[in-house]
Design a protein around this motif. Structure first.
Motif, PDB file in Angstrom:
ATOM      1  N   ALA A 289       0.832  -1.211   0.000  1.00 31.68           N
ATOM      2  CA  ALA A 289       0.000   0.000   0.000  1.00 31.68           C
ATOM      3  C   ALA A 289       0.864   1.256   0.000  1.00 31.68           C
ATOM      4  CB  ALA A 289      -0.917   0.024   1.221  1.00 31.68           C
ATOM      5  N   ARG A 290       0.196   2.369  -0.327  1.00 30.51           N
ATOM      6  CA  ARG A 290       0.791   3.695  -0.198  1.00 30.51           C
ATOM      7  C   ARG A 290      -0.192   4.523   0.608  1.00 30.51           C
ATOM      8  NH1 ARG A 290       0.331   8.469  -1.967  1.00 30.51           N
ATOM      9  NH2 ARG A 290      -0.782   8.377  -3.897  1.00 30.51           N
TER      10      ARG A 290
ATOM     11  N   GLN B  55       5.227   4.458   1.898  1.00 30.80           N
ATOM     12  CA  GLN B  55       4.906   3.165   1.301  1.00 30.80           C
ATOM     13  C   GLN B  55       4.957   2.094   2.377  1.00 30.80           C
ATOM     14  OE1 GLN B  55       7.916   2.911  -1.710  1.00 30.80           O
ATOM     15  NE2 GLN B  55       6.873   4.328  -3.064  1.00 30.80           N
TER      16      GLN B  55
ATOM     17  N   THR C  31      -6.147   7.069   4.718  1.00 32.41           N
ATOM     18  CA  THR C  31      -6.585   6.364   3.518  1.00 32.41           C
ATOM     19  C   THR C  31      -5.350   5.702   2.928  1.00 32.41           C
ATOM     20  OG1 THR C  31      -6.180   8.260   2.079  1.00 32.41           O
ATOM     21  CG2 THR C  31      -8.394   8.069   3.042  1.00 32.41           C
ATOM     22  N   VAL C  32      -5.549   4.571   2.240  1.00 33.10           N
ATOM     23  CA  VAL C  32      -4.420   3.918   1.592  1.00 33.10           C
ATOM     24  C   VAL C  32      -4.793   3.496   0.185  1.00 33.10           C
ATOM     25  CG1 VAL C  32      -3.305   3.081   3.705  1.00 33.10           C
ATOM     26  CG2 VAL C  32      -4.937   1.626   2.540  1.00 33.10           C
ATOM     27  N   GLN C  33      -3.812   3.561  -0.694  1.00 36.26           N
ATOM     28  CA  GLN C  33      -3.938   3.013  -2.040  1.00 36.26           C
ATOM     29  C   GLN C  33      -3.458   1.568  -1.924  1.00 36.26           C
ATOM     30  OE1 GLN C  33      -1.301   4.752  -4.912  1.00 36.26           O
ATOM     31  NE2 GLN C  33      -2.148   3.553  -6.595  1.00 36.26           N
TER      32      GLN C  33
ATOM     33  N   ILE D 289     -12.668   2.904  -0.503  1.00 39.81           N
ATOM     34  CA  ILE D 289     -11.391   3.376   0.042  1.00 39.81           C
ATOM     35  C   ILE D 289     -11.104   2.638   1.347  1.00 39.81           C
ATOM     36  CG2 ILE D 289     -10.152   5.360   0.992  1.00 39.81           C
ATOM     37  CD1 ILE D 289     -11.890   7.113  -0.860  1.00 39.81           C
TER      38      ILE D 289
ATOM     39  N   GLY E 293      -2.244   7.580   1.925  1.00 39.90           N
ATOM     40  CA  GLY E 293      -2.785   8.821   1.382  1.00 39.90           C
ATOM     41  C   GLY E 293      -3.020   9.829   2.494  1.00 39.90           C
TER      42      GLY E 293
ATOM     43  N   MET F 297      -2.232  -2.055  -2.876  1.00 37.36           N
ATOM     44  CA  MET F 297      -1.408  -2.630  -3.935  1.00 37.36           C
ATOM     45  C   MET F 297      -1.215  -4.124  -3.722  1.00 37.36           C
ATOM     46  SD  MET F 297       1.428   0.315  -4.256  1.00 37.36           S
ATOM     47  CE  MET F 297       0.988   1.949  -4.813  1.00 37.36           C
TER      48      MET F 297
ATOM     49  N   ARG G 127      -0.905  -1.928 -14.192  1.00 36.84           N
ATOM     50  CA  ARG G 127      -2.090  -1.288 -13.620  1.00 36.84           C
ATOM     51  C   ARG G 127      -3.096  -2.385 -13.310  1.00 36.84           C
ATOM     52  NH1 ARG G 127      -3.731   3.644 -16.866  1.00 36.84           N
ATOM     53  NH2 ARG G 127      -1.753   4.318 -15.982  1.00 36.84           N
TER      54      ARG G 127
END
Length: 179
Positions: free
Chosen positions: A6-7, A79, A19-21, A58, A9, A23, A120
């Motif tokens: 994750a990254r 990260q 919040t996390v993106q 999210i 946010g 991955m 992606r």
């Protein structure tokens, strides 16, 4: 093997949630309470997941070490990584991590046409991001019919793209006048 999951946010609320993106294909396994995640930049040390919940689409994480919004703000852009065991993989022969694909030469009919610059991951299918020799970025559906060969050890992927796939992203494609 070290794997980015994750990254981070922006902060969410005043109690330190972020919040996390995501991955990873298995957020339910990676972000369980008590899971310890490595953080880069490394100045943040490690973080222990206290809670994970979805707010629409999210993922929100709370960490034992982050008690308020100000502390959460310092993590923005960091990260998150986990250490995985090779045996932990699902045993799928046709599954690769993004870092394994990046930099591979892309070939069509044996001729080099570019390099893989990323992956992606989407709900319907994944897309390989290919940078051509001319500098164009091409999104290639990562399906066996179009990407029949992935040879990480050999340093290449072989494509059988449908007609026009590489021309779609060119500046002069379609209108004939550069628009």
């Amino acid at each position: 093997m070290r794997l980015q999951v994750a990254r981070i946010g922006k902060p969410h609320g005043i109690r330190g949630e972020v919040t996390v993106q995501v991955m990873t294909d298995s957020p339910g396994d990676r972000f369980t309470p008590g899971a310890v995640l490595e953080v880069e930049p490394s100045g943040h040390g490690t973080l222990t997941v206290e809670s994970a919940r979805w707010n629409k689409d999210i993922l929100l994480l709370a960490f034992a070490e982050v008690l308020d919004r100000n502390a959460a703000e310092t993590l923005r852009g960091a990260q998150l990584f986990v250490e995985t065991d090779e045996a932990e993989d699902d045993g799928e022969e046709d599954a690769w991590y993004e870092h394994e694909l990046e930099g591979l030469e892309v070939r069509v009919a044996g001729e080099a046409v570019g390099k893989v610059t990323g992956l992606r991951t989407l709900t319907a299918q994944d897309l390989l991001i290919v940078r051509t020799g001319e500098g164009d970025e091409v999104l290639v559906p990562f399906v066996e019919a179009i990407v029949p060969v992935v040879d990480v050890a050999g340093g290449f992927v072989e494509l059988t793209p449908p007609p026009g796939l590489f021309e779609l992203n060119r500046d002069d494609a379609g209108t004939g006048d550069g628009r």
